[in-house]
Scaffold this motif. Structure first.
Motif, PDB file in Angstrom:
ATOM      1  N   GLU A   5     101.345 -29.537 -11.102  1.00 52.93           N
ATOM      2  CA  GLU A   5     100.454 -30.478 -10.429  1.00 52.93           C
ATOM      3  C   GLU A   5      99.269 -29.757  -9.800  1.00 52.93           C
ATOM      4  N   ARG A  18      95.181 -30.174 -10.544  1.00 54.51           N
ATOM      5  CA  ARG A  18      94.195 -30.404  -9.485  1.00 54.51           C
ATOM      6  C   ARG A  18      93.072 -29.366  -9.568  1.00 54.51           C
ATOM      7  N   ASN A  34     102.090 -38.129 -13.167  1.00 55.73           N
ATOM      8  CA  ASN A  34     101.554 -38.851 -12.006  1.00 55.73           C
ATOM      9  C   ASN A  34     100.300 -38.176 -11.468  1.00 55.73           C
ATOM     10  N   GLN A  35     100.318 -36.842 -11.426  1.00 53.79           N
ATOM     11  CA  GLN A  35      99.148 -36.109 -10.936  1.00 53.79           C
ATOM     12  C   GLN A  35      97.960 -36.311 -11.871  1.00 53.79           C
ATOM     13  N   ALA A  49      96.434 -39.647 -11.163  1.00 54.60           N
ATOM     14  CA  ALA A  49      95.662 -39.617  -9.918  1.00 54.60           C
ATOM     15  C   ALA A  49      94.317 -38.919 -10.108  1.00 54.60           C
ATOM     16  N   GLU A  50      94.316 -37.801 -10.856  1.00 54.16           N
ATOM     17  CA  GLU A  50      93.061 -37.076 -11.071  1.00 54.16           C
ATOM     18  C   GLU A  50      92.086 -37.891 -11.916  1.00 54.16           C
ATOM     19  N   ASP A  82      91.837 -41.122 -11.957  1.00 54.26           N
ATOM     20  CA  ASP A  82      91.270 -42.135 -11.068  1.00 54.26           C
ATOM     21  C   ASP A  82      90.219 -41.533 -10.153  1.00 54.26           C
ATOM     22  N   ASP A  83      90.459 -40.301  -9.691  1.00 44.40           N
ATOM     23  CA  ASP A  83      89.484 -39.645  -8.820  1.00 44.40           C
ATOM     24  C   ASP A  83      88.186 -39.371  -9.551  1.00 44.40           C
TER      25      ASP A  83
END
Length: 428
Positions: free
Chosen positions: A227, A231, A270-271, A274-275, A277-278
């Motif tokens: 994860e 990031r 999941n990570q 999220a990335e 979406d960011d």
């Protein structure tokens, strides 16, 4: 012990043979016995420069830097001072310790032996070890490839133009029609058909930086590290914006969570969600392209709007593309009498990688014959005739699987473009 004729003879011998380490160490030992410590250290240091692993030299150096010294004379101390005596009656000339003082040794040799390791200052090149972790962990490239360098594939280029390039080049029209640059593009198709090359061409066409990421860049054996890698990858892309972030083998990084038994892999998916979406919310300068040979194994959440919401089928090269690929792989080879039109007709269904292998096989056959006869010759059409019998298209197994998916698992028309292609090629 006073200086002896043997010491003088050894000095002359060392001067004549300066690389003779045993001779130099023998002289250093005699010098230490004669209390000529400074000269002995010079010779030991020279020996260590020539043989850093010499145990004898290290032992002599330890003896030299910890050798007893004569105490200050009494008149210098303002009174008389007697040297302490050993039980056997011998006078102790100075303090001695059994522990070797490396710091003192380093100071003693500072002007003789250069240090093995140094720490560079503000203008140094290497910096501290801690600085190794402070730089970017992933390489961001500048792509020089353009879509014009991609032979054929008119439909692929048209789709790329609509998805990314036209809105980017025309910001006024984009605002007028409310066209968003959010989301990403998923390239899928059989292996070896140029998905990575197309992604580089998109970056070059946009004038953006290019960051390619594979499975090995993400997955890690330690919990939570995968994860963190994701990031850092996305943060690197944001800092390099405008940037095309290319996620290769997305089916391995973003597998269907319903098929995963490992909680670590679930966390990685999941990570990634999220990335993605960011990227849409925080940075419009990062354009995400992903590639896979198995889009049916990609988690459905990755293909929702704002993520990888557009798909593009990259199929084996069409005739113009096959001709361009063959010309590229033959341009620097000695060829004669090659019928490109015939080769293009006979390589239907070959991937770009298959065509490269075909040229390599033909060249190999000509080279082996030249080695056998001792006379170089040109690569001819007969070499390709033999190569065509050996090199078969590798895309067949992929289309067998894709055919079943397009016919029986085409929920929501996800694979309509694949179904059209299969019908056009009479595969269904």
């Amino acid at each position: 012990m006073p200086e002896t004729p043997l010491i003088r003879s050894l000095r002359a011998a060392v001067a004549a043979a300066p690389d003779d380490v045993p001779l130099r160490l023998h002289l250093a030992s005699l010098l230490l016995d004669a209390h000529l410590t400074d000269e002995a250290i010079t010779h030991i240091a020279a020996a260590l420069q020539r043989d850093p692993g010499s145990d004898e030299a290290r032992a002599l150096m330890a003896r030299a830097v910890s050798a007893p010294v004569t105490p200050p004379r009494a008149e210098h101390l303002g009174g008389s001072q007697e040297s302490p005596a050993r039980p056997d009656g011998d006078a102790v000339l100075g303090p001695r310790t059994d522990e070797f003082d490396w710091q003192a040794a380093e100071q003693e040799l500072a002007d003789i032996v250069p240090p093995m390791f140094v720490t560079s200052g503000p203008e140094g090149g290497a910096g501290d070890l801690a600085d190794l972790d402070s730089g970017p962990a992933f390489d961001v490239e500048t792509s020089t490839v353009r879509l014009a360098d991609v032979g054929g594939m008119a439909e692929v280029k048209e789709r790329l133009e609509a998805a990314f390039l036209a809105p980017l080049r025309n910001p006024e029209l984009r605002r007028l029609y409310g066209k968003s640059l959010r989301g990403g593009l998923l390239l899928y198709g059989p292996p070896g058909c140029g998905k990575t090359f197309i992604a580089r061409a998109v970056a070059g066409e946009m004038g953006a930086r290019f960051l390619s990421v594979s499975l090995a860049d993400v997955l890690d054996m330690y919990v939570g590290q995968s994860e963190r890698n994701l990031r850092e990858i996305f943060d690197t892309a944001r800092r390099a914006a405008p940037c095309v972030l290319f996620l290769d083998e997305i089916d391995a990084i973003g597998q269907k969570r319903s098929n995963l038994r490992s909680s670590g892999m679930r966390g990685t998916v999941n990570q990634l969600l999220a990335e993605l979406d960011d990227v849409g919310d925080r940075n419009q300068g990062v354009f995400v392209l992903a590639a896979t040979n198995h889009p049916w194994d990609v988690d459905v959440a990755l293909r929702r709007p704002g993520r990888l919401d557009r798909t593009l089928l990259v199929v084996p090269p069409d005739p113009p593309a096959r001709e361009a690929i063959l010309r590229y792989h033959l341009k620097d080879r000695p060829v004669a009498g090659i019928d490109l039109r015939k080769l293009v007709r006979r390589t239907e269904g070959y991937s770009g990688a298959d065509l490269a292998h075909l040229c390599e096989t033909a060249a190999e056959r000509a080279m082996l014959e030249a080695a056998r006869t001792g006379q170089a010759r040109l690569i001819e059409m007969r070499d390709f005739e033999t190569a065509l019998a050996e090199v078969r298209p590798s895309t067949g197994p992929w289309f067998e699987t894709a055919r079943n998916v397009a016919l029986f698992a085409n929920e929501g028309g996800t694979y309509d473009d694949l179904l059209v292609y299969l019908k056009k090629r009479r595969m269904v």
